[in-house]
Enzyme design. Structure first.
Site, PDB file in Angstrom:
ATOM      1  N   GLU A  51       0.860  -1.186   0.000  1.00  0.00           N
ATOM      2  CA  GLU A  51       0.000   0.000   0.000  1.00  0.00           C
ATOM      3  C   GLU A  51       0.893   1.232   0.000  1.00  0.00           C
ATOM      4  O   GLU A  51       2.112   1.127   0.206  1.00  0.00           O
ATOM      5  CB  GLU A  51      -0.930  -0.005   1.220  1.00  0.00           C
ATOM      6  CG  GLU A  51      -2.022  -1.071   1.112  1.00  0.00           C
ATOM      7  CD  GLU A  51      -3.030  -1.018   2.250  1.00  0.00           C
ATOM      8  OE1 GLU A  51      -2.748  -0.387   3.273  1.00  0.00           O
ATOM      9  OE2 GLU A  51      -4.092  -1.631   2.101  1.00  0.00           O
TER      10      GLU A  51
ATOM     11  N   HIS B  31      -8.972  10.090   4.213  1.00  0.00           N
ATOM     12  CA  HIS B  31      -8.739   9.160   3.104  1.00  0.00           C
ATOM     13  C   HIS B  31      -9.155   9.847   1.818  1.00  0.00           C
ATOM     14  O   HIS B  31     -10.250  10.420   1.741  1.00  0.00           O
ATOM     15  CB  HIS B  31      -9.540   7.867   3.314  1.00  0.00           C
ATOM     16  CG  HIS B  31      -9.037   6.742   2.482  1.00  0.00           C
ATOM     17  ND1 HIS B  31      -9.196   6.709   1.117  1.00  0.00           N
ATOM     18  CD2 HIS B  31      -8.348   5.632   2.813  1.00  0.00           C
ATOM     19  CE1 HIS B  31      -8.630   5.602   0.648  1.00  0.00           C
ATOM     20  NE2 HIS B  31      -8.105   4.930   1.659  1.00  0.00           N
TER      21      HIS B  31
ATOM     22  N   ARG C 232      -1.142   9.399   1.680  1.00  0.00           N
ATOM     23  CA  ARG C 232      -2.544   9.818   1.764  1.00  0.00           C
ATOM     24  C   ARG C 232      -2.712  11.303   2.005  1.00  0.00           C
ATOM     25  O   ARG C 232      -3.609  11.938   1.449  1.00  0.00           O
ATOM     26  CB  ARG C 232      -3.211   9.101   2.934  1.00  0.00           C
ATOM     27  CG  ARG C 232      -3.723   7.777   2.537  1.00  0.00           C
ATOM     28  CD  ARG C 232      -4.384   7.085   3.673  1.00  0.00           C
ATOM     29  NE  ARG C 232      -4.473   5.696   3.247  1.00  0.00           N
ATOM     30  CZ  ARG C 232      -4.792   4.697   4.009  1.00  0.00           C
ATOM     31  NH1 ARG C 232      -5.062   4.908   5.276  1.00  0.00           N
ATOM     32  NH2 ARG C 232      -4.850   3.486   3.531  1.00  0.00           N
TER      33      ARG C 232
ATOM     34  N   HIS D  61     -10.833   9.543   8.171  1.00  0.00           N
ATOM     35  CA  HIS D  61     -10.629   8.099   8.083  1.00  0.00           C
ATOM     36  C   HIS D  61     -10.006   7.520   9.346  1.00  0.00           C
ATOM     37  O   HIS D  61     -10.540   6.606   9.948  1.00  0.00           O
ATOM     38  CB  HIS D  61      -9.740   7.809   6.873  1.00  0.00           C
ATOM     39  CG  HIS D  61      -9.447   6.362   6.678  1.00  0.00           C
ATOM     40  ND1 HIS D  61     -10.444   5.422   6.586  1.00  0.00           N
ATOM     41  CD2 HIS D  61      -8.270   5.687   6.546  1.00  0.00           C
ATOM     42  CE1 HIS D  61      -9.893   4.219   6.404  1.00  0.00           C
ATOM     43  NE2 HIS D  61      -8.586   4.362   6.389  1.00  0.00           N
TER      44      HIS D  61
ATOM     45  N   ARG E 104      -0.524   8.321   9.799  1.00  0.00           N
ATOM     46  CA  ARG E 104      -0.389   6.864   9.923  1.00  0.00           C
ATOM     47  C   ARG E 104       0.012   6.232   8.591  1.00  0.00           C
ATOM     48  O   ARG E 104      -0.544   6.556   7.547  1.00  0.00           O
ATOM     49  CB  ARG E 104      -1.730   6.282  10.374  1.00  0.00           C
ATOM     50  CG  ARG E 104      -1.732   4.790  10.444  1.00  0.00           C
ATOM     51  CD  ARG E 104      -3.147   4.270  10.570  1.00  0.00           C
ATOM     52  NE  ARG E 104      -3.938   4.580   9.399  1.00  0.00           N
ATOM     53  CZ  ARG E 104      -4.779   3.724   8.815  1.00  0.00           C
ATOM     54  NH1 ARG E 104      -4.952   2.518   9.309  1.00  0.00           N
ATOM     55  NH2 ARG E 104      -5.468   4.071   7.757  1.00  0.00           N
TER      56      ARG E 104
HETATM   57  C1  LIG Z   1     -13.411   1.774   6.336  1.00  0.00           C
HETATM   58  C2  LIG Z   1     -12.130   1.575   7.092  1.00  0.00           C
HETATM   59  C3  LIG Z   1     -11.099   0.842   6.544  1.00  0.00           C
HETATM   60  C4  LIG Z   1      -9.915   0.648   7.258  1.00  0.00           C
HETATM   61  N1  LIG Z   1      -8.934  -0.144   6.725  1.00  0.00           N
HETATM   62  C5  LIG Z   1      -7.851  -0.445   7.480  1.00  0.00           C
HETATM   63  C6  LIG Z   1      -6.889  -1.401   7.042  1.00  0.00           C
HETATM   64  O1  LIG Z   1      -7.017  -1.966   5.978  1.00  0.00           O
HETATM   65  N2  LIG Z   1      -5.837  -1.666   7.855  1.00  0.00           N
HETATM   66  C7  LIG Z   1      -5.665  -1.060   9.072  1.00  0.00           C
HETATM   67  O2  LIG Z   1      -4.684  -1.332   9.768  1.00  0.00           O
HETATM   68  N3  LIG Z   1      -6.566  -0.153   9.493  1.00  0.00           N
HETATM   69  C8  LIG Z   1      -7.655   0.141   8.757  1.00  0.00           C
HETATM   70  N4  LIG Z   1      -8.574   1.027   9.229  1.00  0.00           N
HETATM   71  C9  LIG Z   1      -8.404   1.569  10.571  1.00  0.00           C
HETATM   72  C10 LIG Z   1      -8.684   0.447  11.570  1.00  0.00           C
HETATM   73  O3  LIG Z   1      -9.802  -0.284  11.134  1.00  0.00           O
HETATM   74  C11 LIG Z   1      -8.933   0.965  12.963  1.00  0.00           C
HETATM   75  O4  LIG Z   1      -7.936   1.887  13.328  1.00  0.00           O
HETATM   76  C12 LIG Z   1      -8.909  -0.170  13.963  1.00  0.00           C
HETATM   77  O5  LIG Z   1      -9.692  -1.242  13.511  1.00  0.00           O
HETATM   78  C13 LIG Z   1      -9.413   0.314  15.299  1.00  0.00           C
HETATM   79  O6  LIG Z   1      -9.566  -0.800  16.136  1.00  0.00           O
HETATM   80  P1  LIG Z   1      -9.989  -0.578  17.637  1.00  0.00           P
HETATM   81  O7  LIG Z   1     -10.150  -1.931  18.226  1.00  0.00           O
HETATM   82  O8  LIG Z   1      -9.067   0.359  18.278  1.00  0.00           O
HETATM   83  O9  LIG Z   1     -11.410   0.189  17.560  1.00  0.00           O
HETATM   84  P2  LIG Z   1     -12.780  -0.214  16.796  1.00  0.00           P
HETATM   85  O10 LIG Z   1     -12.618  -1.396  15.915  1.00  0.00           O
HETATM   86  O11 LIG Z   1     -13.294   1.034  16.180  1.00  0.00           O
HETATM   87  O12 LIG Z   1     -13.712  -0.631  18.010  1.00  0.00           O
HETATM   88  C14 LIG Z   1     -14.178   0.314  18.943  1.00  0.00           C
HETATM   89  C15 LIG Z   1     -15.129  -0.380  19.895  1.00  0.00           C
HETATM   90  O13 LIG Z   1     -15.437   0.482  20.999  1.00  0.00           O
HETATM   91  C16 LIG Z   1     -16.834   0.462  21.241  1.00  0.00           C
HETATM   92  N5  LIG Z   1     -17.185   1.711  21.912  1.00  0.00           N
HETATM   93  C17 LIG Z   1     -16.948   2.988  21.511  1.00  0.00           C
HETATM   94  N6  LIG Z   1     -17.438   3.854  22.416  1.00  0.00           N
HETATM   95  C18 LIG Z   1     -17.979   3.129  23.407  1.00  0.00           C
HETATM   96  C19 LIG Z   1     -18.662   3.443  24.625  1.00  0.00           C
HETATM   97  N7  LIG Z   1     -18.911   4.701  25.034  1.00  0.00           N
HETATM   98  N8  LIG Z   1     -19.088   2.433  25.417  1.00  0.00           N
HETATM   99  C20 LIG Z   1     -18.896   1.133  25.055  1.00  0.00           C
HETATM  100  N9  LIG Z   1     -18.280   0.774  23.911  1.00  0.00           N
HETATM  101  C21 LIG Z   1     -17.828   1.767  23.102  1.00  0.00           C
HETATM  102  C22 LIG Z   1     -17.424   0.276  19.846  1.00  0.00           C
HETATM  103  O14 LIG Z   1     -18.758  -0.181  19.905  1.00  0.00           O
HETATM  104  C23 LIG Z   1     -16.461  -0.768  19.277  1.00  0.00           C
HETATM  105  O15 LIG Z   1     -16.803  -2.060  19.736  1.00  0.00           O
HETATM  106  C24 LIG Z   1      -9.762   1.236   8.527  1.00  0.00           C
HETATM  107  C25 LIG Z   1     -10.794   1.995   9.076  1.00  0.00           C
HETATM  108  C26 LIG Z   1     -11.968   2.167   8.369  1.00  0.00           C
HETATM  109  C27 LIG Z   1     -13.072   2.973   8.993  1.00  0.00           C
END
Ligand SMILES: Cc1cc2nc3c(=O)[nH]c(=O)nc-3n(C[C@H](O)[C@H](O)[C@H](O)COP(=O)(O)OP(=O)(O)OC[C@H]3O[C@@H](n4cnc5c(N)ncnc54)[C@H](O)[C@@H]3O)c2cc1C
Length: 561
Positions: free
Chosen positions: A137, A258, A307, A368, A403
């Site tokens: 990428e 993005h 990006r 993003h 990032r």
């Molecule tokens: C469309 C898209 C494509 C992406 N593609 C990539 C990729 O290819 N590779 C990569 O490395 N990254 C990618 N990213 C970024 C990556 O997906 C995220 O940075 C990463 O998945 C975040 O993981 P996380 O576990 O920190 O949070 P998340 O997966 O966002 O999970 C957050 C959790 O917290 C919970 N939550 C939030 N607030 C509260 C609250 N007040 N009380 C209780 N629960 C709460 C939510 O319900 C959820 O379960 C992408 C992001 C998007 C949006």
């Protein structure tokens, strides 16, 4: 010259939520908030270490940005790759603000995190030799992105880890919101206020989980803009909660936009369809209304420039021409190839009325990934004892000012494993909860639209002092929740978004330069004296205080330590 931290007044933000008395309380070792990659991995690893874990998530198990990730996970697995190359690529993308030690730890531990995912049953796309297939990428100098289901990498990560969670019988409170941390008299975090979310978004069954540690894995704050690739619940709740609990936050002005998010109309709001960089990696090009390639001449890598460069080029083009979007032309790749390689993206475009295989589709930058977050190390430690942060909610210094693609899920997994190992070895000492803070400043649900519109207009891809001043004035004036009116989910999220917007506005106006994802049209140069991170905390009156954090510890200080 020393950089100046914000001189302008920024409106007060909420210091404690207005909550009714808790109707119940119970004990557990660790509360994990969130069921994306970071939260799920933390909970699984803690359970394997014998800790009692309660997982809280405001949606269903597995909801969050993780499930939407298309590209994959970065890890040094190729025979032509090595740790130094991945470290270098990450540092270059981070534009001078990365913490090199954190980057090195991430890169060194990434292959083991991917291997663990496979052990837990992840079905990664494989090459002919049976090893994970690797793709490239933007910003990566080698093929090092592992993926699954073509463009369904995040869904496979979620499926795998949610399965592992269920198999271990870990307690999960779904549709339950984390509200405020409970703190001891001496300021340690000793539990979490929660409430169940009813069908009408009311918060019911208020209670208190008392624990030795609270791990925030609540994701980012992309929804602070009108259009974002992240799901609707990505509202910065964990960041705001941590700030109210006394934690420091950092790098919040570094919002990655993005460049190729499907444009569906002038007033599009909420989660939008992302068209992965990998589509440009395969040869799709960006053209304007007259068919001219806008990235040629803008950067030597053209469409595969970093990006921030692509988004800024598109934003400048739109500002200069008055056009609302540019076009992504992938027709040269052929409909059959696109259907095989990017089935999910093709489907999502079709559902919005566009055929990526047969016609150029309208795209524009949208929020993003949020590089900023709760200041933490890669073990999840924050500035508050008992409070930990992993994944996108955290700011470990890995991403710096921008990032590198596909480093974030990897970071979430690495930090989750390290945080779990830390808490498996030793939990913070227990303490009784102290008095709760006096609630002040919660924001009415109706403020959400005002906040997101102002952020989009004034603190988007391109910013300047005048817009940021207008943003501060708008935010200071938003409608507050009327006294006595119960907090519900829309008000909870609007309050978090208002806090986040105030932080981003303060940091963006303080940083009078352009660097990484932060672009000031009135200060386009990158300035050496700004090679520092901006760190904020909240005082009891809801005012933000900002300090600078050097990125590099001077050699003399290292020697003395
Ligand atoms: C469309 C898209 C494509 C992406 N593609 C990539 C990729 O290819 N590779 C990569 O490395 N990254 C990618 N990213 C970024 C990556 O997906 C995220 O940075 C990463 O998945 C975040 O993981 P996380 O576990 O920190 O949070 P998340 O997966 O966002 O999970 C957050 C959790 O917290 C919970 N939550 C939030 N607030 C509260 C609250 N007040 N009380 C209780 N629960 C709460 C939510 O319900 C959820 O379960 C992408 C992001 C998007 C949006």
């Amino acid at each position: 010259m020393r950089p100046r931290t914000p001189a302008e007044p920024h409106g007060a933000v909420v210091t404690a939520l207005p909550l009714p008395a808790a109707a119940w309380s119970r004990d557990t070792d660790v509360v994990v908030v969130g069921t994306g990659a970071a939260g799920l991995m933390t909970a699984v690893a803690l359970a394997d270490a014998g800790r009692a874990v309660t997982v809280v998530t405001k949606a269903a198990l597995g909801d969050g940005s993780t499930a939407w990730a298309q590209g994959g996970l970065a890890a040094v697995l190729g025979s032509d790759d090595d740790v130094e190359l991945h470290v270098d690529d990450t540092l270059v993308a981070g534009a001078g603000l990365c913490d090199e030690d954190a980057v090195r730890t991430l890169v060194e531990e990434a292959p083991a995190a991917v291997a663990l995912l496979q052990e837990l049953g992840a079905r990664l796309d494989l090459a002919g030799d049976g090893h994970p297939a690797l793709t490239r990428e933007g910003g990566h100098s080698r093929d090092r992105i592992v993926h699954a289901g073509g463009d369904a990498s995040g869904a496979e990560v979620t499926r795998t880890l949610a399965g592992a969670l269920r198999a271990r019988g870990i307690e999960v409170l779904e549709h339950t919101a984390a509200l405020d941390a409970r703190r001891s008299a001496d300021g340690r975090v000793v539990g979490l206020r929660t409430a169940r979310i009813a069908g009408d978004s009311a918060l019911v069954d208020h209670g208190e989980l008392r624990s030795r540690a609270v791990v925030l894995a609540t994701g980012g704050y992309g929804q602070v803009y009108a259009a974002a690739s992240a799901p609707a619940g990505t509202t910065g709740d964990g960041l705001a909660l941590a700030l109210r609990a006394g934690a420091e936050v950092a790098d919040v002005e570094m919002v990655q936009f993005h460049p190729t998010v499907l444009w569906t109309g002038p007033g599009a709001e909420g989660q939008q369809t992302l068209i992965s960089e990998a589509v440009r990696g395969e040869g799709a090009v960006l053209v304007d209304g007259s068919g001219r390639r806008i990235m040629v001449g803008a950067h030597p890598l053209a469409e595969l420039a970093p990006r921030d460069v692509v988004s800024a080029t598109i934003a400048a083009h739109l500002a200069a021409t008055g056009e609302q979007h540019v076009w992504l032309d992938a027709t040269a790749l052929g409909a059959d190839f696109l259907a095989r390689r990017f089935p999910g993206i093709l489907r999502a475009c079709r559902e919005a009325g566009f055929d990526l295989g047969r016609e150029p589709v309208p795209v524009a930058p949208a929020a993003h990934y949020t590089c900023g977050g709760v200041l933490a190390d890669l073990d999840g430690r924050t500035s508050v004892t008992g409070l930990y942060a992993v994944g996108e909610v955290a700011c470990t210094g890995v991403h710096g000012a921008n990032r590198l693609a596909s480093n974030s899920i990897t970071e979430g997994l690495v930090a989750a494993r390290r945080c779990a190992a830390l808490l498996a070895a030793e939990l913070p000492v227990s303490a009784a909860p102290g008095a709760t803070g006096r609630p002040a400043g919660a924001v009415a649900a109706a403020a959400r639209a005002t906040v997101t519109a102002a952020m989009t207009r004034d603190a988007g891809v391109l910013r300047n002092a005048e817009g940021l001043r207008r943003l501060a004035a708008t935010l200071a004036d938003v409608p507050r929740l009327r006294t006595g009116r119960p907090l519900d989910v829309p008000a909870l999220e609007a309050t978090a978004l208002h806090t986040v917007a105030t932080l981003v506005g303060a940091a963006a106006s303080a940083r009078t330069e352009s660097r990484g994802a932060h672009r000031r049209t009135d200060a386009p140069a990158t300035r050496d004296e700004w090679e520092v991170r901006l760190v904020h905390r909240l005082d009891d009156a809801g005012r933000l205080h900002t300090r600078t954090l050097p990125v590099r510890v001077p050699e003399t200080a290292r020697g003395a330590a």
